[in-house]
Design a protein around this motif. Structure first.
Motif, short mmCIF file in Angstrom:
data_model
loop_
_atom_site.label_atom_id
_atom_site.label_comp_id
_atom_site.label_asym_id
_atom_site.label_seq_id
_atom_site.Cartn_x
_atom_site.Cartn_y
_atom_site.Cartn_z
N UNK A 164 17.89 81.27 0.54
CA UNK A 164 17.05 80.09 0.75
C UNK A 164 16.76 79.35 -0.54
N UNK A 165 16.47 80.09 -1.60
CA UNK A 165 16.21 79.47 -2.90
C UNK A 165 17.44 78.71 -3.36
N UNK A 166 18.61 79.30 -3.22
CA UNK A 166 19.84 78.63 -3.63
C UNK A 166 20.07 77.35 -2.82
N UNK A 167 19.81 77.42 -1.51
CA UNK A 167 20.02 76.24 -0.67
C UNK A 167 19.07 75.11 -1.02
N UNK A 168 17.84 75.44 -1.40
CA UNK A 168 16.89 74.40 -1.80
C UNK A 168 17.44 73.59 -2.96
N UNK A 169 17.98 74.28 -3.97
CA UNK A 169 18.53 73.58 -5.13
C UNK A 169 19.80 72.80 -4.76
N UNK A 170 20.64 73.39 -3.89
CA UNK A 170 21.86 72.69 -3.48
C UNK A 170 21.52 71.39 -2.77
N UNK A 171 20.58 71.43 -1.84
CA UNK A 171 20.21 70.23 -1.12
C UNK A 171 19.55 69.19 -2.03
N UNK A 172 18.84 69.64 -3.06
CA UNK A 172 18.26 68.70 -4.01
C UNK A 172 19.34 67.92 -4.75
N UNK A 173 20.45 68.59 -5.05
CA UNK A 173 21.57 67.91 -5.69
C UNK A 173 22.33 67.01 -4.72
N UNK A 174 22.45 67.45 -3.46
CA UNK A 174 23.23 66.70 -2.49
C UNK A 174 22.47 65.51 -1.91
N UNK A 175 21.15 65.55 -1.93
CA UNK A 175 20.36 64.51 -1.28
C UNK A 175 20.77 63.10 -1.68
N UNK A 176 20.85 62.77 -2.98
CA UNK A 176 21.14 61.37 -3.33
C UNK A 176 22.57 60.93 -3.05
N UNK A 177 23.50 61.88 -3.00
CA UNK A 177 24.91 61.49 -2.86
C UNK A 177 25.46 61.71 -1.46
N UNK A 178 24.75 62.47 -0.62
CA UNK A 178 25.23 62.75 0.72
C UNK A 178 24.26 62.27 1.80
N UNK A 179 22.99 62.68 1.68
CA UNK A 179 22.03 62.40 2.75
C UNK A 179 21.55 60.95 2.71
N UNK A 180 21.11 60.47 1.54
CA UNK A 180 20.57 59.12 1.45
C UNK A 180 21.54 58.05 1.94
N UNK A 181 22.85 58.12 1.57
CA UNK A 181 23.78 57.09 2.07
C UNK A 181 23.99 57.09 3.57
N UNK A 182 23.55 58.15 4.25
CA UNK A 182 23.67 58.16 5.70
C UNK A 182 22.71 57.18 6.35
N UNK A 183 21.64 56.84 5.65
CA UNK A 183 20.60 55.99 6.23
C UNK A 183 20.48 54.63 5.56
N UNK A 184 20.90 54.52 4.31
CA UNK A 184 20.76 53.25 3.59
C UNK A 184 22.04 52.93 2.82
N UNK A 185 22.25 51.65 2.60
CA UNK A 185 23.32 51.19 1.73
C UNK A 185 22.74 50.87 0.36
N UNK A 186 23.51 51.19 -0.67
CA UNK A 186 23.05 50.98 -2.04
C UNK A 186 24.06 50.11 -2.78
N UNK A 187 23.53 49.23 -3.60
CA UNK A 187 24.37 48.40 -4.46
C UNK A 187 23.78 48.39 -5.86
N UNK A 188 24.63 48.26 -6.87
CA UNK A 188 24.09 48.18 -8.23
C UNK A 188 23.26 46.92 -8.41
N UNK A 189 22.16 47.05 -9.13
CA UNK A 189 21.37 45.87 -9.47
C UNK A 189 22.22 44.95 -10.33
N UNK A 190 22.24 43.67 -9.97
CA UNK A 190 23.09 42.74 -10.68
C UNK A 190 22.69 42.63 -12.15
N UNK A 191 23.67 42.32 -12.98
CA UNK A 191 23.43 42.18 -14.41
C UNK A 191 22.39 41.08 -14.65
#
Length: 405
Positions: free
Chosen positions: A156-183
């Motif tokens: 369980x401890x290992x999975x908590x850390x794994x999901x913390x790493x995966x959240x921004x690159x896997x979970x968040x894009x499932x619900x929102x689209x992201x674009x770089x802030x324009x220069x």
């Protein structure tokens, strides 16, 4: 003739942070959402307790498993999905009620189709996680009947850390689209704030939050090479560059103080403690009799596990909230020390308090039970305390807070 001594002019009262109409609107929204908040909480606890501490939960898991032959793996996997359906159905009326209230208050812009799409994605995501966790849990308890708490806790401890790493690159894009802030100036300024904070960020992204809400927010997510500043597009639309920089500095404060890592570690410790409590509870014969299960290796005991974990979470919740509020205050302090712009922070919390219809007069009990952040008035006062302290340290020469439009 006696002369009347000259008296110093009375110090004018400071302008209130919020108008009477804004206070009234805050109270009105609190009255509108209180039945929803307390009803949802009570119903959630009641459902997991009824299914966990009676034969209903074990019977549901057994019936679901029988669809696929009744083996332990089928019971663990399909029983988890069946329980997920029950919990989703119990929460659905409150979710619909919340969406209706948010639309009425102008806080939700989500279409009906997007609401149901979000609900379906959330249902499937949590359902898959529950099914996987249930199958893994009972596989361990069956094959390591004496040492399973250590193995489950470590996994369980290992999975908590794994999901913390995966959240921004896997979970968040499932619900929102992201674009770089324009220069431009804002992007350059935010990178400068990040450099001054000592935190390396990979990018500054904009989330399409406006398709769901009119509220404002920003956050820093990810670790190491995945760390980025994320601004809601509503924040860019409504807030000034000074205010956005202040919010970004607050979020960078969490990264600089390693709050995300610390919070993840605390979550892992909490999970380990939950496993210990669960091991104790699953050894009680009285609970076995009540739930009609035989012990930790019985896959029909999933509902009992959820009930014990939920009650433990309810007990520990206020302690977590207290810790979280202290961490958020520390991040505010970091932002003030970094930007040296208390006026921007005062303006930011004023704006967010009004636009997000925050509770401007929360009862202390409500703060303890539900608030993970300090109340808006407390955050404004913190910024003013910082300015007064700076003024005193400089002999009163720093001047007053400048106003941010």
């Amino acid at each position: 003739m006696t002369e009347t001594p000259n008296r110093p002019a009375a110090t004018p009262e400071p302008e209130p942070d919020f108008t009477p109409e804004q206070y009234a609107r805050s109270r009105e929204r609190k009255r509108a959402t209180a039945p929803l908040r307390y009803g949802s909480t009570a119903t959630g606890i009641a459902v997991v307790c009824v299914f966990g501490f009676t034969p209903l939960g074990s019977g549901l898991s057994r019936a679901a498993g029988d669809v696929a032959g009744g083996g332990w793996a089928a019971t663990a996997t399909l029983g988890a999905l069946a329980l997920r359906i029950v919990l989703w159905l119990a929460a659905l009326p409150f979710s619909l009620w919340s969406e209706r209230i948010n639309h009425a208050w102008g806080l939700s812009t989500r279409s009906r189709s997007l609401y149901w799409l979000d609900s379906l994605r959330g249902f499937l995501l949590l359902g898959l996680l529950m099914a996987g966790a249930s199958t893994g849990f009972f596989a361990i308890t069956r094959h390591a009947p004496h040492t399973w708490p250590l193995i489950v806790g470590a996994a369980g401890v290992a999975l908590v850390f794994v999901f913390s790493f995966l959240m921004p690159v896997v979970i968040e894009p499932m619900f929102n689209k992201f674009r770089p802030l324009e220069a431009g100036q804002l992007r350059e300024r935010l990178f400068a704030v990040a450099r001054d904070s000592g935190v390396q960020v990979r990018d500054v992204l904009v989330s399409d939050a406006s398709k769901r809400t009119t509220a404002d927010n920003a956050y820093v997510s990810g670790f190491g090479r995945t760390r980025r500043i994320v601004l809601w597009d509503t924040t860019i639309e409504h807030c000034s560059p000074d205010e956005i920089a202040s919010v970004a500095a607050h979020e960078l404060g969490h990264a600089a103080r390693r709050d995300v890592v610390t919070g993840t570690a605390l979550s892992a410790c909490g999970l380990a403690a939950s496993v210990a409590v669960l091991a104790w509870a699953l050894g009680l014969g009285a609970l076995h009799d009540a739930a009609h299960v035989t012990g930790a290796a019985d896959p029909r005991a999933l509902a009992l596990c959820l009930a014990v974990s939920s009650l433990l979470g309810g007990v520990l919740g206020p302690l977590y909230n207290l810790y979280s509020r202290r961490i958020e205050r520390r991040a505010d302090q970091f932002a003030l020390d970094l930007t040296r712009d208390p006026a921007a922070m005062v303006s930011t919390w004023r704006r967010l308090g009004v636009r997000n219809v925050a509770d401007l007069e929360p009862h202390p009990a409500r703060v303890a039970l539900f608030f993970t952040h300090p109340p808006v008035p407390a955050r404004i006062e913190h910024a003013r305390e910082w300015e007064r302290s700076r003024t005193a340290n400089k002999g009163g020469n720093s001047g007053r807070l400048r106003e941010v439009e």
